[in-house]
Write a protein that holds these residues in place. Structure first.
Motif, PDB file in Angstrom:
ATOM      1  N   TYR A 193       0.830  -0.971  -0.090  1.00 16.68           N
ATOM      2  CA  TYR A 193      -0.017  -0.015   0.116  1.00 16.68           C
ATOM      3  C   TYR A 193       0.895   1.271  -0.105  1.00 16.68           C
ATOM      4  O   TYR A 193       0.473   2.092  -0.781  1.00 16.68           O
ATOM      5  CB  TYR A 193      -0.960  -0.230   1.083  1.00 16.68           C
ATOM      6  N   GLN A 194       2.073   1.362   0.574  1.00 15.50           N
ATOM      7  CA  GLN A 194       2.878   2.478   0.732  1.00 15.50           C
ATOM      8  C   GLN A 194       3.643   2.454  -0.637  1.00 15.50           C
ATOM      9  O   GLN A 194       3.677   3.578  -1.353  1.00 15.50           O
ATOM     10  CB  GLN A 194       3.952   2.382   1.953  1.00 15.50           C
ATOM     11  N   LEU A 204      -4.105   3.361   7.699  1.00 13.72           N
ATOM     12  CA  LEU A 204      -3.412   4.097   6.488  1.00 13.72           C
ATOM     13  C   LEU A 204      -4.356   5.022   5.943  1.00 13.72           C
ATOM     14  O   LEU A 204      -5.305   4.884   6.150  1.00 13.72           O
ATOM     15  CB  LEU A 204      -2.903   3.012   5.440  1.00 13.72           C
ATOM     16  N   THR A 205      -3.384   6.185   5.840  1.00 15.02           N
ATOM     17  CA  THR A 205      -4.469   7.248   4.985  1.00 15.02           C
ATOM     18  C   THR A 205      -3.573   7.776   3.877  1.00 15.02           C
ATOM     19  O   THR A 205      -2.226   7.636   3.660  1.00 15.02           O
ATOM     20  CB  THR A 205      -4.662   8.620   5.894  1.00 15.02           C
ATOM     21  N   LEU A 206      -4.169   8.186   2.773  1.00 16.55           N
ATOM     22  CA  LEU A 206      -3.525   8.726   1.670  1.00 16.55           C
ATOM     23  C   LEU A 206      -3.411  10.357   2.117  1.00 16.55           C
ATOM     24  O   LEU A 206      -3.949  10.942   2.811  1.00 16.55           O
ATOM     25  CB  LEU A 206      -4.525   8.828   0.608  1.00 16.55           C
ATOM     26  N   PHE A 210       0.632   5.147   0.417  1.00 17.30           N
ATOM     27  CA  PHE A 210      -0.347   5.393   1.862  1.00 17.30           C
ATOM     28  C   PHE A 210       0.602   5.610   3.040  1.00 17.30           C
ATOM     29  O   PHE A 210       1.664   5.452   2.792  1.00 17.30           O
ATOM     30  CB  PHE A 210      -1.031   4.068   2.192  1.00 17.30           C
ATOM     31  N   GLU A 214      -9.540   6.277   6.423  1.00 14.46           N
ATOM     32  CA  GLU A 214      -8.457   5.309   6.850  1.00 14.46           C
ATOM     33  C   GLU A 214      -8.776   3.831   6.098  1.00 14.46           C
ATOM     34  O   GLU A 214      -9.894   3.557   6.044  1.00 14.46           O
ATOM     35  CB  GLU A 214      -8.503   5.248   8.257  1.00 14.46           C
TER      36      GLU A 214
END
Length: 125
Positions: free
Chosen positions: A20-21, A44-46, A26, A52
């Motif tokens: 995801y990162q 996780l957030t953008l 993220f 989240e």
């Protein structure tokens, strides 16, 4: 009211975080570890978004059966053609660009390490 988060259960927390990162940038917003209960929650957030994605990691759990009820989550991006090319180049499991019947291509799917599908779409204006 507003949406708060979406939870997915993952079998390898580090692999999911890396996916995801790398794939979407993220950022980890918070983490809660409960070793006495054998699970961790990573949120996780953008960048610039408060919604989240919660990764739930249950210690020593094998892969999850996703069943046939889960569809996908969706992430919008301005330049999906460039992102699509980056995802393919990085070796992620991605589909070709698609469009609804009678429309030009406007989305594709990418699959995370646990088999969850993420739809990448153009923003709605």
């Amino acid at each position: 009211m507003k949406m708060a988060h979406t939870c997915i259960r993952v079998k390898d927390l580090e692999a999911s975080l890396a996916f995801y990162q790398k794939a979407f940038k993220f950022e980890e917003s918070r983490r809660r570890d409960f070793p006495e209960h054998k699970f961790s929650l990573v949120y996780l957030t953008l960048p610039g978004d408060l919604y989240e994605l919660e990764l739930t990691y249950n210690y020593d759990h094998e892969a999850y059966d996703l069943g046939d009820g889960y569809g996908h989550i969706a992430i919008s991006a301005e330049d999906i053609e460039t992102l699509h090319a980056e995802h393919k180049k990085a070796g992620f499991n991605v589909t070709d660009m698609k469009g609804l019947p009678g429309t030009p291509p406007s989305y594709y799917f990418i699959t995370d390490p646990d088999g969850y599908k993420i739809e990448v779409i153009r923003p709605k204006y």
